[in-house]
Design a protein around this motif. Structure first.
Motif, PDB file in Angstrom:
ATOM      1  N   LEU A   1       0.838  -1.204   0.000  1.00  0.00           N
ATOM      2  CA  LEU A   1       0.000   0.000   0.000  1.00  0.00           C
ATOM      3  C   LEU A   1       0.869   1.248   0.000  1.00  0.00           C
ATOM      4  O   LEU A   1       0.616   2.194  -0.740  1.00  0.00           O
ATOM      5  CB  LEU A   1      -0.880   0.019   1.244  1.00  0.00           C
ATOM      6  CG  LEU A   1      -2.200  -0.727   1.148  1.00  0.00           C
ATOM      7  CD1 LEU A   1      -2.928  -0.650   2.478  1.00  0.00           C
ATOM      8  CD2 LEU A   1      -3.075  -0.147   0.061  1.00  0.00           C
ATOM      9  N   SER A   2       1.891   1.216   0.826  1.00  0.00           N
ATOM     10  CA  SER A   2       2.750   2.385   0.931  1.00  0.00           C
ATOM     11  C   SER A   2       3.448   2.672  -0.398  1.00  0.00           C
ATOM     12  O   SER A   2       3.626   3.828  -0.774  1.00  0.00           O
ATOM     13  CB  SER A   2       3.765   2.153   2.035  1.00  0.00           C
ATOM     14  OG  SER A   2       4.715   3.171   2.049  1.00  0.00           O
ATOM     15  N   TYR A   3       3.824   1.614  -1.108  1.00  0.00           N
ATOM     16  CA  TYR A   3       4.506   1.806  -2.384  1.00  0.00           C
ATOM     17  C   TYR A   3       3.544   1.985  -3.552  1.00  0.00           C
ATOM     18  O   TYR A   3       3.942   1.921  -4.709  1.00  0.00           O
ATOM     19  CB  TYR A   3       5.492   0.662  -2.637  1.00  0.00           C
ATOM     20  CG  TYR A   3       6.810   0.931  -1.953  1.00  0.00           C
ATOM     21  CD1 TYR A   3       7.755   1.760  -2.543  1.00  0.00           C
ATOM     22  CD2 TYR A   3       7.070   0.427  -0.701  1.00  0.00           C
ATOM     23  CE1 TYR A   3       8.940   2.058  -1.900  1.00  0.00           C
ATOM     24  CE2 TYR A   3       8.251   0.716  -0.040  1.00  0.00           C
ATOM     25  CZ  TYR A   3       9.185   1.540  -0.651  1.00  0.00           C
ATOM     26  OH  TYR A   3      10.340   1.854  -0.017  1.00  0.00           O
ATOM     27  N   GLY A   4       2.277   2.143  -3.259  1.00  0.00           N
ATOM     28  CA  GLY A   4       1.319   2.472  -4.306  1.00  0.00           C
ATOM     29  C   GLY A   4       0.976   1.323  -5.227  1.00  0.00           C
ATOM     30  O   GLY A   4       0.549   1.537  -6.360  1.00  0.00           O
TER      31      GLY A   4
ATOM     32  N   ASN B   1      -4.456   6.324   3.476  1.00  0.00           N
ATOM     33  CA  ASN B   1      -3.250   5.500   3.574  1.00  0.00           C
ATOM     34  C   ASN B   1      -2.646   5.167   2.223  1.00  0.00           C
ATOM     35  O   ASN B   1      -1.699   4.397   2.137  1.00  0.00           O
ATOM     36  CB  ASN B   1      -3.563   4.201   4.322  1.00  0.00           C
ATOM     37  CG  ASN B   1      -4.650   3.413   3.639  1.00  0.00           C
ATOM     38  OD1 ASN B   1      -5.342   3.934   2.777  1.00  0.00           O
ATOM     39  ND2 ASN B   1      -4.814   2.168   4.018  1.00  0.00           N
ATOM     40  N   PHE B   2      -3.186   5.726   1.164  1.00  0.00           N
ATOM     41  CA  PHE B   2      -2.735   5.346  -0.173  1.00  0.00           C
ATOM     42  C   PHE B   2      -2.508   6.602  -1.010  1.00  0.00           C
ATOM     43  O   PHE B   2      -3.416   7.423  -1.145  1.00  0.00           O
ATOM     44  CB  PHE B   2      -3.796   4.449  -0.816  1.00  0.00           C
ATOM     45  CG  PHE B   2      -3.395   3.842  -2.114  1.00  0.00           C
ATOM     46  CD1 PHE B   2      -2.438   2.845  -2.149  1.00  0.00           C
ATOM     47  CD2 PHE B   2      -3.974   4.247  -3.302  1.00  0.00           C
ATOM     48  CE1 PHE B   2      -2.060   2.267  -3.346  1.00  0.00           C
ATOM     49  CE2 PHE B   2      -3.604   3.672  -4.504  1.00  0.00           C
ATOM     50  CZ  PHE B   2      -2.655   2.672  -4.519  1.00  0.00           C
ATOM     51  N   LEU B   3      -1.282   6.750  -1.489  1.00  0.00           N
ATOM     52  CA  LEU B   3      -0.980   7.893  -2.351  1.00  0.00           C
ATOM     53  C   LEU B   3      -1.097   7.431  -3.795  1.00  0.00           C
ATOM     54  O   LEU B   3      -0.316   6.608  -4.251  1.00  0.00           O
ATOM     55  CB  LEU B   3       0.432   8.410  -2.065  1.00  0.00           C
ATOM     56  CG  LEU B   3       0.930   9.534  -2.959  1.00  0.00           C
ATOM     57  CD1 LEU B   3       0.180  10.822  -2.683  1.00  0.00           C
ATOM     58  CD2 LEU B   3       2.413   9.755  -2.785  1.00  0.00           C
TER      59      LEU B   3
ATOM     60  N   LEU C   1       6.448   9.927   4.287  1.00  0.00           N
ATOM     61  CA  LEU C   1       5.066   9.541   4.591  1.00  0.00           C
ATOM     62  C   LEU C   1       4.591   8.338   3.777  1.00  0.00           C
ATOM     63  O   LEU C   1       3.848   7.507   4.277  1.00  0.00           O
ATOM     64  CB  LEU C   1       4.125  10.722   4.333  1.00  0.00           C
ATOM     65  CG  LEU C   1       4.404  11.983   5.151  1.00  0.00           C
ATOM     66  CD1 LEU C   1       3.462  13.098   4.738  1.00  0.00           C
ATOM     67  CD2 LEU C   1       4.234  11.697   6.634  1.00  0.00           C
ATOM     68  N   TYR C   2       4.996   8.275   2.525  1.00  0.00           N
ATOM     69  CA  TYR C   2       4.579   7.175   1.656  1.00  0.00           C
ATOM     70  C   TYR C   2       5.807   6.605   0.941  1.00  0.00           C
ATOM     71  O   TYR C   2       6.686   7.362   0.527  1.00  0.00           O
ATOM     72  CB  TYR C   2       3.586   7.654   0.598  1.00  0.00           C
ATOM     73  CG  TYR C   2       2.296   8.182   1.152  1.00  0.00           C
ATOM     74  CD1 TYR C   2       1.259   7.314   1.483  1.00  0.00           C
ATOM     75  CD2 TYR C   2       2.118   9.534   1.345  1.00  0.00           C
ATOM     76  CE1 TYR C   2       0.073   7.801   1.984  1.00  0.00           C
ATOM     77  CE2 TYR C   2       0.924  10.035   1.856  1.00  0.00           C
ATOM     78  CZ  TYR C   2      -0.091   9.158   2.171  1.00  0.00           C
ATOM     79  OH  TYR C   2      -1.256   9.636   2.675  1.00  0.00           O
ATOM     80  N   GLY C   3       5.804   5.301   0.779  1.00  0.00           N
ATOM     81  CA  GLY C   3       6.935   4.662   0.112  1.00  0.00           C
ATOM     82  C   GLY C   3       7.128   5.125  -1.312  1.00  0.00           C
ATOM     83  O   GLY C   3       8.251   5.326  -1.785  1.00  0.00           O
ATOM     84  N   CYS C   4       6.001   5.299  -2.028  1.00  0.00           N
ATOM     85  CA  CYS C   4       6.126   5.612  -3.449  1.00  0.00           C
ATOM     86  C   CYS C   4       6.380   7.093  -3.695  1.00  0.00           C
ATOM     87  O   CYS C   4       6.669   7.490  -4.823  1.00  0.00           O
ATOM     88  CB  CYS C   4       4.882   5.168  -4.204  1.00  0.00           C
ATOM     89  SG  CYS C   4       3.381   5.961  -3.651  1.00  0.00           S
TER      90      CYS C   4
END
Lengths: 401, 184
Positions: A222-225, B52-54, B103-106
């Motif tokens: 989820l974090s990595y989209g 929670n999702f970018l 904040l977000y991995g991607c």
């Protein structure tokens, strides 16, 4: 940070970390992708991904074309399922225009979209087998894909670069014998699906290479989209078709296959299950579809019929205006999303009210997944990169801009 | 659902919220660039939003507008199934923004693309370099003032490749790798 990683390694007199350039023309990395790997023996310690650039300039070219001229460019995004890209873009422009398409068009888009998804999944499963040495499975899957492409060819007139979608509709209706042809193709597809299961799913070699490799947790995904199969394999049942139905997905019954481990084998199984779900969706749509118009009747966006263009002055003017000036889309911006072959395919579009888009940005699932691919590689073996990279199903055309 | 998210941001960041609208099924808030990272962190962590999702980060070059650029963040909540677009306007004289890579991995990857294509600098980014084009490429091709037909000469050796050779040498114990006499 870097010193910490190599501290243990330095004490071992026999091994030194090796930097290996994998790609850009490595057989396992389709396209121009390059991984700069730091290896400890055969384990990947660090991976730096470079996606390369095919110099097609999707976004820049789109900004210099009319709204309709963008369709051929969208074909070349995910070229294994171009119809899904076509329809996703058409839906985004229609949102901005605020127009609705006739019901039959929605059904056609659903059917042809799912046919395209079949092609995408068959290619991925087959090529995955091939890269692990299972040539037979590959040949079967490609036979299935050819059958699917035959169907697409009958309807759109092209096999690969279809340009079938239109703002406000589709290029043409389905062929009259589409349902009959589909019945023949479906029968063979189900046989191929069963054969592929027999060839791969219980195959010791295949299992050893796929199970437990390329693992990702739901939180990291989820974090990595991650979206699409790669996200669903971790157990998160996010599918745009279910969560935010568009076209006819709210009128048909289908399941969203999810995995449990987030490894390569789960991704393979999810794709195999989705093939069956797509077949289910197409069957239901063909049973429900009713005759009717396939294009919107909004004269601002849809070209008039050729008979009218040749015989009435109004239609001729309308035709010329749409061709020369392009469709006039009201100013505004919109983010529109559909479920592509690899995951959420989003278009962020800005219009300034003229016949050309001011900006088109595509949220390409492949590109975003390449941003997190090092999470799947690091800590595993060099050989695991091959099945992992395949089940991610990166498509070069989509990764490029 | 729609207004709720905008109101949430308005309540928490009254002054930082420059503008908000709800059109075509997209809710949008425009915030000042200094508070951007805080707004996104708040939206991610708050119980009422749970973003929670970018989905995406991109930029728009309006060329003749002041401020010239907008950086666009599309946020989504997997649990609550709602979406919010956050935009931050940028002046041409100062194209920099705080990063949200923590904040977000991607985010780090997507910010690299915006940097590559539009030249927007993300302050605090761990590894800000071009992602699609090569390092020696001059200019940012998706800016509106970058000519469509512009061409650039071929380059000789990528500095990135030079770097990896250097990096390799760093980890080889014997500095003198070329002599062949490696004293282990």
């Amino acid at each position: 940070m870097a010193e910490d990683i190599f501290q243990g390694i330095d004490q071992d007199i026999h091994s030194e970390p090796m930097i290996l350039q994998m790609g850009p023309s490595h057989p396992a990395t389709h396209g121009t992708v390059r991984f700069t790997l730091t290896l400890d023996g055969e384990s990947v310690v660090k991976c730096d991904t470079e996606v390369g650039y095919l110099h097609r300039g999707f976004e820049k070219e789109s900004e210099n074309s009319t709204w309709t001229q963008v369709f051929p460019y969208t074909d070349r995004l995910n070229y294994v399922s171009p119809l899904l890209n076509n329809f996703g873009y058409a839906l985004a422009v229609e949102k901005l225009l605020g127009i609705e398409v006739p019901e039959r068009c929605d059904y056609i888009r659903t059917i042809m979209g799912e046919v395209s998804r079949l092609s995408d999944h068959l290619t991925c499963v087959g090529a995955g087998g091939l890269e692990l040495g299972a040539m037979t499975a590959f040949l079967y899957a490609i036979e299935g894909r050819e059958l699917v492409w035959d169907l697409i060819e009958q309807v759109t007139g092209a096999r690969l670069t279809v340009s079938y979608g239109r703002v406000g509709g589709v290029k043409d209706d389905l062929t009259p014998d589409f349902a009959e042809n589909w019945a023949v193709v479906k029968k063979r597809l189900l046989e191929i699906h069963a054969t592929t299961h027999k060839l791969l799913t219980r195959n010791r070699i295949f299992l050893d290479r796929m199970e437990g490799t390329g693992v990702i947790t739901p939180e990291a995904a989820l974090s990595y989209g991650y979206t699409g199969v790669c996200l669903r394999s971790t157990g998160v049942a996010y599918d745009v078709r279910k969560d935010h139905p568009y076209f006819c997905y709210d009128k048909v019954d289908f399941d969203v296959p999810v995995g449990a481990h987030g490894d390569n084998f789960d991704r393979y199984l999810c794709r195999m299950d989705e093939i069956l779900q797509s077949i289910r969706i197409i069957d239901q749509c063909l049973a429900q579809i009713q005759p009717g118009p396939v294009n919107s009747d909004d004269p601002r966006v849809v070209l008039p019929e050729k008979v009218k263009v040749y015989n009435t002055i109004e239609s001729m003017i309308q035709h010329f205006k749409i061709i020369f000036e392009g469709i006039q889309v009201p100013p505004g911006e919109v983010y529109s999303y559909t479920e592509g072959g690899n995951g959420e395919l989003g278009y962020y579009i800005v219009s300034n009210g003229t016949g050309k888009p001011w900006k088109i940005h595509v949220r390409a699932p492949s590109f975003i997944m390449m941003g997190g691919i090092h999470k799947l590689f690091e800590g595993s073996l060099l050989a695991d990169i091959i099945p992992t990279f395949d089940t991610i199903n990166m498509i070069g055309g989509e990764c490029d801009r | 659902m729609a207004k709720k998210l905008i109101d949430l941001v308005k309540k928490k960041f009254g002054d930082a919220l420059l503008q908000s609208h709800s059109r075509l099924g997209n809710d949008t808030v425009v915030v000042s660039k200094d508070s951007l990272a805080d707004v996104i962190e708040f939206l991610r962590d708050d119980e009422a939003s749970k973003m929670n999702f970018l989905r995406d980060i991109t930029a728009v070059d309006y060329l003749n507008r002041r401020p010239r650029f907008d950086v666009v963040y599309v946020l989504y909540s997997m649990e609550l199934k709602h979406m919010l677009v956050v935009r931050a306007p940028l002046e041409e004289s100062d194209v920099s923004l705080p990063t949200i890579a923590h904040l977000y991995g991607c985010a780090a990857w997507l910010e690299r693309e915006v940097f590559d294509m539009y030249g927007v600098k993300f302050v605090g980014h761990p590894d800000l370099r071009r992602v699609l084009l090569y390092e020696e490429f001059e200019g940012h091709p998706l800016r509106k003032d970058y000519a469509t037909q512009a061409s650039q000469p071929r380059i000789e050796l990528l500095s990135r490749e030079r770097d990896s050779v250097e990096e390799f040498r760093k980890y080889v114990k014997d500095e003198d790798i070329n002599t062949g006499s490696r004293a282990d």
